[in-house]
Design a protein around this motif. Structure first.
Motif, PDB file in Angstrom:
ATOM      1  N   THR A 152      -4.657  -1.133   3.769  1.00 12.33           N
ATOM      2  CA  THR A 152      -4.441  -2.159   4.318  1.00 12.33           C
ATOM      3  C   THR A 152      -3.563  -2.945   3.297  1.00 12.33           C
ATOM      4  OG1 THR A 152      -6.196  -3.584   3.205  1.00 12.33           O
ATOM      5  CG2 THR A 152      -6.435  -2.638   5.473  1.00 12.33           C
TER       6      THR A 152
ATOM      7  N   THR B 232       0.991  -1.252  -0.029  1.00 14.57           N
ATOM      8  CA  THR B 232       0.012   0.017  -0.021  1.00 14.57           C
ATOM      9  C   THR B 232       0.941   1.437  -0.126  1.00 14.57           C
ATOM     10  OG1 THR B 232      -1.828   1.000   1.069  1.00 14.57           O
ATOM     11  CG2 THR B 232      -0.139   0.065   2.703  1.00 14.57           C
ATOM     12  N   THR B 233       0.365   2.282  -0.693  1.00 18.25           N
ATOM     13  CA  THR B 233       1.024   3.481  -0.569  1.00 18.25           C
ATOM     14  C   THR B 233       0.389   4.486   0.273  1.00 18.25           C
ATOM     15  OG1 THR B 233      -0.094   4.297  -2.414  1.00 18.25           O
ATOM     16  CG2 THR B 233       2.076   3.542  -2.807  1.00 18.25           C
ATOM     17  N   LYS B 234      -0.894   4.014   0.927  1.00 21.07           N
ATOM     18  CA  LYS B 234      -1.646   4.820   1.619  1.00 21.07           C
ATOM     19  C   LYS B 234      -1.210   4.831   3.282  1.00 21.07           C
ATOM     20  CE  LYS B 234      -5.255   3.882  -1.475  1.00 21.07           C
ATOM     21  NZ  LYS B 234      -6.498   3.093  -1.777  1.00 21.07           N
TER      22      LYS B 234
END
Ligand code: ADP
Length: 473
Positions: free
Chosen positions: A430, A422-424
């Protein structure tokens, strides 16, 4: 199913049998070799005895010659002594001579010796008339024992050749067997390594077909196949758990949109009920009926939102059915539509109602599109556009989900289907959404593709096989 202990046992048994066969083969070869050498030694001894016969006969002839050319009266006596010795040896060697010359040859030799002895006796008695006959007979006798000797020499050479050839033949046999076993085993090992590589790659992509591709039925192959199958089963179970976990995350993300969607009808109900309460005296019966109808409509709207949410969150496995993509997309948009409009995202839907049906699980496919729509939502700023386009491509029904968001660079693009990538920020992503989507699409016999340009936007294309005319539900 074959268990590890059983396979190991049969493997050990095989190794033991191979070693046992090798030891038996070596013992047999050594036994034959020893037997050949012993036979060869016996033949050499017999050869010596044949030599004795030849030299005794030659001695006899020498004394015969002495008697004829340099009259030595004792010479004939000496000749007879040697002839007797030669005859005795011939009698002793009878079986061996018969073996080489046959019974007839042996008897001829005996007869020649007897006839020669008679001629010598005649000479001794002063009969000079038999001199020439004696010489001729003597020559013939020497020739036949020489022939016997030559044939024996031949036999010995053949035996020697055999003795020399045997170790070479055994070595060649062992080398050929080792090479064959090596090539056979190397092929099997390579086949297994290839299988492990293909099966591992397949399982990593959720394609369990590759597990079946090891055709050998030997214990190791069976063991490897069943280990991979077990792994695939466990992965399947994990995948189900991940789908459920991701679903909870999606529900969390959807909550604000759903709360808004519930709030609207509830507000309307409340407002209508308030108005009725305040103005009940002045309202006509028709107006009261209309307002009550509004209340019932709004309550139905709210209960549909709740029903949709319950449908999505219900943890149950349904069989695959004929599905209309139009319905899948419409119901999914009902769940996320509010969320998107709250974030200022415009939705452009172009999914014709008359597209061919696909076979699938509504529940899973909804999850695929919820994840794609929410990812698009998160990638865009307010004012962004989400385009959903349905079309057929050969035997496939494809849905393009295009956003005008931030897009992805090549490095991100190459990893998006990896679980937990994920880059979030923590709490927002997730890294499971796309890997779950990949698994679900694979299970439906479809493919998912992505095109993205940094700063311009992203298009995810999901293609699923359409149901053929003759296919049954
Ligand atoms: P998550 O959304 O929890 O991060 P996903 O597996 O759904 O997990 O997505 C993995 C990553 O792929 C995201 O973190 C994001 O970097 C990238 N991604 C997915 N969809 C988009 C999109 N529409 N636009 C840009 N990046 C995206």
């Amino acid at each position: 199913m074959i268990c590890l202990g059983e396979s190991m046992h049969s493997l050990k048994l095989k190794v033991f049998l191979v070693i046992l066969a090798f030891i038996l083969f070596m013992l047999l070869t050594m036994g034959m070799y020893w037997w050949n050498i012993a036979a060869f030694r016996e033949r050499l001894t017999i050869m010596d005895e044949f030599h004795d016969v030849v030299s005794d006969i030659l001695e006899t002839r020498r004394y015969e010659k002495n008697f004829m050319f340099y009259p030595e009266p004792n010479s004939l006596g000496e000749a007879l002594v040697y002839l007797d010795r030669a005859e005795k040896t011939v009698v002793l060697l009878q079986p061996k001579i018969v073996e080489i010359m046959g019974q007839g040859g042996y008897e001829t030799l005996r007869a020649d010796i007897s006839a020669y002895r008679k001629l010598l006796h005649s000479l001794a008695n002063g009969d000079q008339g038999v001199a020439i006959k004696t010489r001729q007979h003597g020559t013939r006798m020497v020739e036949s024992v020489q022939a016997l000797l030559n044939r024996k020499k031949h036999i010995i050479h053949d035996a020697l050749d055999r003795i020399l050839f045997m170790p070479l033949a055994v070595m060649a046999l062992i080398l050929i067997s080792i090479t064959m076993v090596y090539v056979w085993q190397a092929r099997k090992v390579l086949e297994r390594l290839n299988y492990v590589q293909r099966a591992a790659e397949g399982v990593a992509k959720g394609d369990y077909e590759a597990i079946q591709h090891l055709s050998s039925e030997d214990p190791i192959s069976v063991l490897m196949r069943s280990a991979f199958r077990r792994m695939a089963d466990q992965l399947d179970a994990r995948q189900e758990q991940l789908i459920e976990a991701r679903k909870l995350v999606s529900i969390g993300t959807l909550t604000s949109g759903i709360a808004h969607e519930l709030n609207n009808p509830l507000n309307n109900v409340s407002l209508t009920a308030d108005t009725m309460l305040e103005d009940l005296e002045e309202l006509s019966e028709a107006e009261v009926r209309e307002m009550l109808g509004d209340i019932i409509d709004e309550t139905s709207r709210a209960s549909e939102v709740v029903r949709n949410l319950l449908d999505f969150s219900r943890d149950e496995q349904r069989p695959m059915t004929h599905l209309s993509m139009f319905k899948v997309i419409s119901q999914t948009l009902r769940l996320v539509g509010n969320q998107l409009s709250l974030n200022g995202i415009k939705v452009e839907k172009d999914v014709p109602e008359n597209l061919p049906d696909i076979r699938g699980d509504m529940h899973y496919l909804q999850q695929v599109f919820i994840n794609l729509f929410l990812n698009a939502d998160q990638a865009m700023d307010p004012g962004g556009v989400l385009r959903i386009r349905g079309r057929t491509e050969g035997e496939m029904l494809c849905v393009d989900v295009t956003d005008t968001g931030c897009g992805m660079d090549k490095k991100t693009l190459s990893r998006i289907f990896d679980p937990f990538f994920t880059t979030k920020p923590v709490g927002k992503g997730t890294g499971l959404g796309l890997s779950i989507i990949y698994g679900i699409i694979k299970k439906h016999g479809g493919v998912i593709d992505v095109q993205s340009r940094e700063g311009r936007g992203t298009t995810f294309t999901v293609c699923l096989p359409v149901i053929g005319d003759k296919e049954e539900v």
